[in-house]
Design a protein around this motif. Structure first.
Motif, mmCIF file in Angstrom:
data_model
loop_
_atom_site.group_PDB
_atom_site.id
_atom_site.type_symbol
_atom_site.label_atom_id
_atom_site.label_comp_id
_atom_site.label_asym_id
_atom_site.label_seq_id
_atom_site.Cartn_x
_atom_site.Cartn_y
_atom_site.Cartn_z
ATOM 1 N N TYR A 67 -23.561 -23.790 -43.881
ATOM 2 C CA TYR A 67 -24.697 -24.688 -43.638
ATOM 3 C C TYR A 67 -25.964 -24.220 -44.347
ATOM 4 O O TYR A 67 -27.068 -24.660 -44.022
ATOM 5 N N ASP A 68 -25.788 -23.303 -45.292
ATOM 6 C CA ASP A 68 -26.885 -22.858 -46.152
ATOM 7 C C ASP A 68 -28.057 -22.347 -45.327
ATOM 8 O O ASP A 68 -27.883 -21.485 -44.479
ATOM 9 N N ASP A 69 -29.230 -22.917 -45.546
ATOM 10 C CA ASP A 69 -30.442 -22.438 -44.883
ATOM 11 C C ASP A 69 -30.812 -23.272 -43.662
ATOM 12 O O ASP A 69 -31.951 -23.214 -43.191
ATOM 13 N N ALA A 70 -29.890 -24.055 -43.153
ATOM 14 C CA ALA A 70 -30.185 -24.889 -41.988
ATOM 15 C C ALA A 70 -30.578 -24.020 -40.792
ATOM 16 O O ALA A 70 -29.995 -22.963 -40.554
ATOM 17 N N VAL A 71 -31.582 -24.486 -40.064
ATOM 18 C CA VAL A 71 -32.016 -23.772 -38.853
ATOM 19 C C VAL A 71 -31.224 -24.347 -37.679
ATOM 20 O O VAL A 71 -31.575 -25.383 -37.125
ATOM 21 N N ILE A 72 -30.154 -23.680 -37.329
ATOM 22 C CA ILE A 72 -29.271 -24.144 -36.269
ATOM 23 C C ILE A 72 -29.611 -23.408 -34.975
ATOM 24 O O ILE A 72 -29.643 -22.182 -34.938
ATOM 25 N N ALA A 94 -20.054 -31.238 -39.267
ATOM 26 C CA ALA A 94 -20.235 -30.747 -40.634
ATOM 27 C C ALA A 94 -20.333 -31.879 -41.645
ATOM 28 O O ALA A 94 -21.187 -31.860 -42.541
ATOM 29 N N ASP A 95 -19.471 -32.883 -41.527
ATOM 30 C CA ASP A 95 -19.454 -33.993 -42.479
ATOM 31 C C ASP A 95 -20.753 -34.786 -42.426
ATOM 32 O O ASP A 95 -21.376 -35.055 -43.454
ATOM 33 N N PHE A 96 -21.188 -35.165 -41.232
ATOM 34 C CA PHE A 96 -22.418 -35.947 -41.103
ATOM 35 C C PHE A 96 -23.651 -35.123 -41.461
ATOM 36 O O PHE A 96 -24.646 -35.665 -41.946
ATOM 37 N N TYR A 97 -23.579 -33.821 -41.217
ATOM 38 C CA TYR A 97 -24.697 -32.964 -41.631
ATOM 39 C C TYR A 97 -24.898 -33.053 -43.138
ATOM 40 O O TYR A 97 -26.021 -33.236 -43.621
ATOM 41 N N TYR A 120 -15.633 -26.278 -35.157
ATOM 42 C CA TYR A 120 -14.578 -25.462 -34.550
ATOM 43 C C TYR A 120 -13.723 -24.771 -35.608
ATOM 44 O O TYR A 120 -12.684 -24.192 -35.288
ATOM 45 N N SER A 121 -14.146 -24.815 -36.861
ATOM 46 C CA SER A 121 -13.242 -24.467 -37.959
ATOM 47 C C SER A 121 -13.291 -23.012 -38.389
ATOM 48 O O SER A 121 -12.407 -22.573 -39.122
ATOM 49 N N GLY A 122 -14.299 -22.266 -38.021
ATOM 50 C CA GLY A 122 -14.394 -20.934 -38.590
ATOM 51 C C GLY A 122 -15.110 -19.920 -37.719
ATOM 52 O O GLY A 122 -15.457 -20.181 -36.567
ATOM 53 N N TRP A 123 -15.325 -18.763 -38.330
ATOM 54 C CA TRP A 123 -15.931 -17.641 -37.632
ATOM 55 C C TRP A 123 -17.452 -17.645 -37.745
ATOM 56 O O TRP A 123 -18.142 -16.989 -36.967
ATOM 57 N N THR A 124 -17.969 -18.329 -38.759
ATOM 58 C CA THR A 124 -19.409 -18.314 -39.011
ATOM 59 C C THR A 124 -19.900 -19.728 -39.336
ATOM 60 O O THR A 124 -19.117 -20.662 -39.486
ATOM 61 N N LEU A 125 -21.221 -19.838 -39.480
ATOM 62 C CA LEU A 125 -21.841 -21.090 -39.905
ATOM 63 C C LEU A 125 -22.457 -20.931 -41.291
ATOM 64 O O LEU A 125 -23.423 -21.615 -41.628
ATOM 65 N N ASN A 126 -21.894 -20.055 -42.093
ATOM 66 C CA ASN A 126 -22.468 -19.758 -43.407
ATOM 67 C C ASN A 126 -22.517 -20.963 -44.329
ATOM 68 O O ASN A 126 -23.362 -21.044 -45.217
#
Length: 264
Positions: free
Chosen positions: A223-228, A194-197, A215-221
């Motif tokens: 990361y905004d509009d990032a295509v993960i 997350a930090d380096f992203y 590993y910190s949460g339930w979602t990847l919200n």
């Protein structure tokens, strides 16, 4: 003449004071709100799987791991045959190289065995930011031969440095990624946290497939509009065929999307 026994009157029930009703209503709202909040967070349908010792996001059906020499000798047949909640592992990322000269001693065997049991496989390079990107790519190229159906090469970027400016780090990352894309004919995957992203990737590498360790949460919200494409959500899962804990990942798509990502 018999004496009439008088029945004692029942004690009067005391009315619940207003503060009591306030407490009851507050508890109901708190419990209901908690249930609503958990369900809202659990959009990825997390459930604990005792077989592997961690929770998994069951919204997605394609699960995998990543390995290196630190996982020791792997029994790939046992790993492939393992079932959990009607699922099985379908992909693996394997460490190939590090820096300008290091090669993972188990890469060659792991690479061959993963292919032999029918897993989607990908090779990754652990990037050292104070080494030249050209020498690091040459190291990776010497070790990794990709074929049709393999996942794109992966640049594992999780190590910082004070020796270079942010602009220099970004420029060097672009050099490695461009060399890899030109050589293998496919855009590489970037693995990061997350930090380096936020510091290096977000505004500078739009369009690259992302593999996020979070590993910190339930979602990847966040990361905004990032295509993960891949999410490394745990580093403490277990699988048949490997002694000790292993990193667990999930592909955020369907089988057709995974195949489309692979080399043609």
């Amino acid at each position: 003449m018999a004496r009439r026994v008088s029945t004692p009157s029942s004690p009067k029930k005391r009315a619940l004071p207003p503060i009591g009703w306030v407490v009851i209503v507050a508890l109901v709202l708190l419990i209901g709100g908690g249930i609503w909040y958990v369900n809202r967070l659990n959009t990825n349908e997390w459930r604990h799987v005792s077989k592997i010792g961690i929770r998994l996001p069951f919204k997605y059906s394609i699960h995998g791991i990543d390995v290196s020499k630190h996982n020791g000798r792997i029994n790939w047949q046992e790993l492939r045959q393992m079932r959990f909640e009607e699922l099985r592992l379908q992909f693996v990322f394997i460490k190939a190289t590090e820096g300008a000269s290091l090669t993972d001693k188990d890469f060659k065997n792991n690479w061959k065995q993963a292919d032999g049991v029918g897993l989607y496989r990908g090779a990754y390079h652990f990037y050292i930011p104070w080494r030249t990107p050209e020498s690091q790519f040459e190291n990776f190229k010497r070790s990794v031969k990709l074929k049709k159906g393999d996942l794109p090469p992966v640049l594992d970027f999780e190590l910082g440095t004070n020796a270079l400016s942010q602009e220099q780090v970004i420029a060097n990352l672009k050099t490695w990624l461009t060399l890899a894309e030109n050589y293998y004919g496919v855009r590489p995957i970037i693995y990061t946290n997350a930090d380096f992203y936020r510091r290096y990737i977000k505004e500078n590498f739009v369009g690259y497939p992302l593999w996020i360790a979070d590993y910190s949460g339930w979602t990847l919200n966040r990361y905004d509009d990032a295509v993960i494409h891949f999410w490394q959500h745990s580093k403490s899962g277990y699988t048949d065929g490997i002694r000790g804990p292993v990193d667990y990942n999930v592909f955020l798509g369907e089988v057709e999307d995974l195949k489309a990502l692979c080399l043609k």
